[in-house]
Write a protein that holds these residues in place. Structure first.
Motif, PDB file in Angstrom:
ATOM      1  N   TYR A  67     -12.298  -1.577  13.125  1.00 19.41           N
ATOM      2  CA  TYR A  67     -12.990  -1.254  10.986  1.00 19.41           C
ATOM      3  C   TYR A  67     -12.160  -0.278  11.121  1.00 19.41           C
ATOM      4  CZ  TYR A  67     -16.903  -0.277   8.266  1.00 19.41           C
ATOM      5  OH  TYR A  67     -17.331   0.347   6.925  1.00 19.41           O
ATOM      6  N   SER A  68     -12.360   0.400  11.933  1.00 19.91           N
ATOM      7  CA  SER A  68     -11.259   1.858  11.597  1.00 19.91           C
ATOM      8  C   SER A  68     -10.030   1.203  11.112  1.00 19.91           C
ATOM      9  CB  SER A  68     -11.300   3.476  12.656  1.00 19.91           C
ATOM     10  OG  SER A  68     -12.690   3.323  12.553  1.00 19.91           O
ATOM     11  N   GLU A  69      -8.796   0.543  11.998  1.00 19.71           N
ATOM     12  CA  GLU A  69      -7.735   0.331  11.081  1.00 19.71           C
ATOM     13  C   GLU A  69      -7.946  -1.082   9.665  1.00 19.71           C
ATOM     14  OE1 GLU A  69      -6.278  -1.881  14.428  1.00 19.71           O
ATOM     15  OE2 GLU A  69      -5.893  -0.369  15.688  1.00 19.71           O
ATOM     16  N   LEU A  70      -9.203  -1.224   9.373  1.00 20.12           N
ATOM     17  CA  LEU A  70      -8.926  -2.283   8.389  1.00 20.12           C
ATOM     18  C   LEU A  70      -9.354  -1.380   6.996  1.00 20.12           C
ATOM     19  CD1 LEU A  70     -11.344  -4.921   8.915  1.00 20.12           C
ATOM     20  CD2 LEU A  70      -9.268  -5.266   8.841  1.00 20.12           C
ATOM     21  N   LEU A  71     -10.299   0.001   7.833  1.00 23.76           N
ATOM     22  CA  LEU A  71      -9.921   0.980   6.299  1.00 23.76           C
ATOM     23  C   LEU A  71      -8.523   1.883   6.197  1.00 23.76           C
ATOM     24  CD1 LEU A  71     -14.080   2.942   6.706  1.00 23.76           C
ATOM     25  CD2 LEU A  71     -13.401   1.209   4.937  1.00 23.76           C
ATOM     26  N   ILE A  72      -8.172   2.396   7.446  1.00 20.27           N
ATOM     27  CA  ILE A  72      -6.471   3.062   7.310  1.00 20.27           C
ATOM     28  C   ILE A  72      -5.629   2.176   6.541  1.00 20.27           C
ATOM     29  CG2 ILE A  72      -5.425   4.204   8.219  1.00 20.27           C
ATOM     30  CD1 ILE A  72      -7.737   5.483   8.133  1.00 20.27           C
ATOM     31  N   VAL A  73      -5.792   0.463   6.671  1.00 21.06           N
ATOM     32  CA  VAL A  73      -5.239   0.068   6.102  1.00 21.06           C
ATOM     33  C   VAL A  73      -4.861  -0.570   4.781  1.00 21.06           C
ATOM     34  CG1 VAL A  73      -4.546  -2.897   6.179  1.00 21.06           C
ATOM     35  CG2 VAL A  73      -4.867  -1.588   8.114  1.00 21.06           C
ATOM     36  N   ILE A  74      -6.640  -0.287   3.948  1.00 21.35           N
ATOM     37  CA  ILE A  74      -6.552  -0.066   2.366  1.00 21.35           C
ATOM     38  C   ILE A  74      -6.335   1.083   2.517  1.00 21.35           C
ATOM     39  CG2 ILE A  74      -8.177  -0.139   1.055  1.00 21.35           C
ATOM     40  CD1 ILE A  74     -10.166  -1.323   2.562  1.00 21.35           C
ATOM     41  N   PHE A  75      -5.889   2.499   2.382  1.00 19.72           N
ATOM     42  CA  PHE A  75      -5.084   3.359   2.338  1.00 19.72           C
ATOM     43  C   PHE A  75      -3.934   3.537   2.178  1.00 19.72           C
ATOM     44  CE2 PHE A  75      -9.600   4.674   2.586  1.00 19.72           C
ATOM     45  CZ  PHE A  75     -10.081   5.031   1.708  1.00 19.72           C
ATOM     46  N   LYS A  76      -3.787   2.717   3.444  1.00 19.23           N
ATOM     47  CA  LYS A  76      -2.103   2.469   3.594  1.00 19.23           C
ATOM     48  C   LYS A  76      -0.874   1.656   2.250  1.00 19.23           C
ATOM     49  CE  LYS A  76      -1.241   5.038   7.143  1.00 19.23           C
ATOM     50  NZ  LYS A  76      -0.528   6.664   7.201  1.00 19.23           N
ATOM     51  N   ILE A  77      -2.151   0.295   1.855  1.00 17.07           N
ATOM     52  CA  ILE A  77      -1.642   0.525   0.866  1.00 17.07           C
ATOM     53  C   ILE A  77      -1.652   0.407  -0.228  1.00 17.07           C
ATOM     54  CG2 ILE A  77      -2.459  -2.200  -0.400  1.00 17.07           C
ATOM     55  CD1 ILE A  77      -3.597  -3.738   2.082  1.00 17.07           C
ATOM     56  N   TYR A  78      -3.022   1.408  -0.535  1.00 16.77           N
ATOM     57  CA  TYR A  78      -2.944   2.136  -1.667  1.00 16.77           C
ATOM     58  C   TYR A  78      -1.147   3.583  -1.786  1.00 16.77           C
ATOM     59  CZ  TYR A  78      -3.958   6.933  -4.699  1.00 16.77           C
ATOM     60  OH  TYR A  78      -3.853   7.268  -5.799  1.00 16.77           O
ATOM     61  N   GLU A  79      -1.252   3.701  -0.351  1.00 18.30           N
ATOM     62  CA  GLU A  79      -0.320   4.772  -1.035  1.00 18.30           C
ATOM     63  C   GLU A  79       1.500   3.724  -0.913  1.00 18.30           C
ATOM     64  OE1 GLU A  79       0.303   6.328   2.688  1.00 18.30           O
ATOM     65  OE2 GLU A  79      -1.943   7.898   3.058  1.00 18.30           O
ATOM     66  N   ASN A  80       1.430   2.859  -0.356  1.00 17.05           N
ATOM     67  CA  ASN A  80       2.336   2.051  -0.333  1.00 17.05           C
ATOM     68  C   ASN A  80       2.876   1.841  -2.002  1.00 17.05           C
ATOM     69  OD1 ASN A  80       3.511   1.907   2.108  1.00 17.05           O
ATOM     70  ND2 ASN A  80       2.848   0.705   2.757  1.00 17.05           N
ATOM     71  N   LEU A  81       1.424   1.398  -2.320  1.00 20.78           N
ATOM     72  CA  LEU A  81       1.510   0.826  -3.864  1.00 20.78           C
ATOM     73  C   LEU A  81       1.695   2.239  -4.903  1.00 20.78           C
ATOM     74  CD1 LEU A  81      -1.538  -2.091  -4.050  1.00 20.78           C
ATOM     75  CD2 LEU A  81       1.191  -2.422  -5.016  1.00 20.78           C
ATOM     76  N   LYS A  82       1.811   2.656  -4.342  1.00 17.60           N
ATOM     77  CA  LYS A  82       1.653   4.505  -5.791  1.00 17.60           C
ATOM     78  C   LYS A  82       3.483   5.443  -5.209  1.00 17.60           C
ATOM     79  CE  LYS A  82       0.073   9.171  -6.066  1.00 17.60           C
ATOM     80  NZ  LYS A  82      -0.608  10.416  -5.829  1.00 17.60           N
ATOM     81  N   LYS A  83       3.928   4.591  -3.995  1.00 15.97           N
ATOM     82  CA  LYS A  83       5.446   4.616  -4.320  1.00 15.97           C
ATOM     83  C   LYS A  83       5.967   4.083  -4.763  1.00 15.97           C
ATOM     84  CE  LYS A  83       5.341   6.076   0.482  1.00 15.97           C
ATOM     85  NZ  LYS A  83       5.432   6.033   2.481  1.00 15.97           N
ATOM     86  N   ILE A  84       5.544   2.238  -4.453  1.00 14.89           N
ATOM     87  CA  ILE A  84       6.451   1.728  -5.463  1.00 14.89           C
ATOM     88  C   ILE A  84       6.335   2.287  -7.126  1.00 14.89           C
ATOM     89  CG2 ILE A  84       6.275  -0.935  -6.599  1.00 14.89           C
ATOM     90  CD1 ILE A  84       5.413  -1.874  -3.577  1.00 14.89           C
ATOM     91  N   ALA A  85       5.362   2.489  -7.653  1.00 13.15           N
ATOM     92  CA  ALA A  85       4.744   2.959  -9.047  1.00 13.15           C
ATOM     93  C   ALA A  85       5.580   3.880  -9.214  1.00 13.15           C
ATOM     94  CB  ALA A  85       3.154   2.626  -8.771  1.00 13.15           C
ATOM     95  N   ASP A  86       5.643   5.171  -7.962  1.00 16.59           N
ATOM     96  CA  ASP A  86       6.839   5.777  -8.874  1.00 16.59           C
ATOM     97  C   ASP A  86       8.431   6.186  -9.000  1.00 16.59           C
ATOM     98  OD1 ASP A  86       4.056   6.837  -8.739  1.00 16.59           O
ATOM     99  OD2 ASP A  86       4.180   8.495  -6.829  1.00 16.59           O
ATOM    100  N   ARG A  87       8.205   4.917  -7.873  1.00 13.00           N
ATOM    101  CA  ARG A  87       9.916   4.550  -8.709  1.00 13.00           C
ATOM    102  C   ARG A  87      10.108   3.850  -9.687  1.00 13.00           C
ATOM    103  NH1 ARG A  87      11.450   1.343  -3.806  1.00 13.00           N
ATOM    104  NH2 ARG A  87       9.411   0.588  -3.064  1.00 13.00           N
ATOM    105  N   GLN A  88       9.214   3.476 -10.460  1.00 10.49           N
ATOM    106  CA  GLN A  88       9.644   2.561 -11.562  1.00 10.49           C
ATOM    107  C   GLN A  88       9.883   3.587 -12.906  1.00 10.49           C
ATOM    108  OE1 GLN A  88       8.153  -1.441 -11.895  1.00 10.49           O
ATOM    109  NE2 GLN A  88       8.605  -1.847  -9.771  1.00 10.49           N
TER     110      GLN A  88
END
Length: 88
Positions: A67-88
């Motif tokens: 359960y904890s890993e599933l919650l952390i994965v959601i935030f890691k996805i957010y961080e990676n999407l934010k990095k992609i958005a900042d590059r463009q």
């Protein structure tokens, strides 16, 4: 304190880590209480309580971790999407 009100940094991943450790502590306390026969488990034999305590440790710890890993994965996805958005 200023970052808390600006919402620039995610606070929830830190909270999830604390909740993970509190969950593990709760699992250990539950297993110990079953082993020593507190509550409804007082009428079971020692071998049954031992098996239940081991199962609580294994499956409870596994469920808290998953359960904890599933919650952390959601935030890691957010961080990676934010990095992609900042590059463009």
């Amino acid at each position: 304190m200023n970052q808390l009100f600006k919402l620039d940094e995610m606070l929830t991943p830190k909270i999830v880590t604390v909740l993970y450790w509190l969950g593990l502590i709760a699992i250990v306390i539950s297993a110990i209480s079953v082993l020593f026969g507190f509550g409804a488990y007082q009428y079971l034999g020692f071998f049954q309580r031992l098996i239940y305590a081991i199962l609580i440790l294994i499956f409870g710890g596994l469920m808290v971790r998953v359960y904890s890993e599933l919650l952390i994965v959601i935030f890691k996805i957010y961080e990676n999407l934010k990095k992609i958005a900042d590059r463009q």
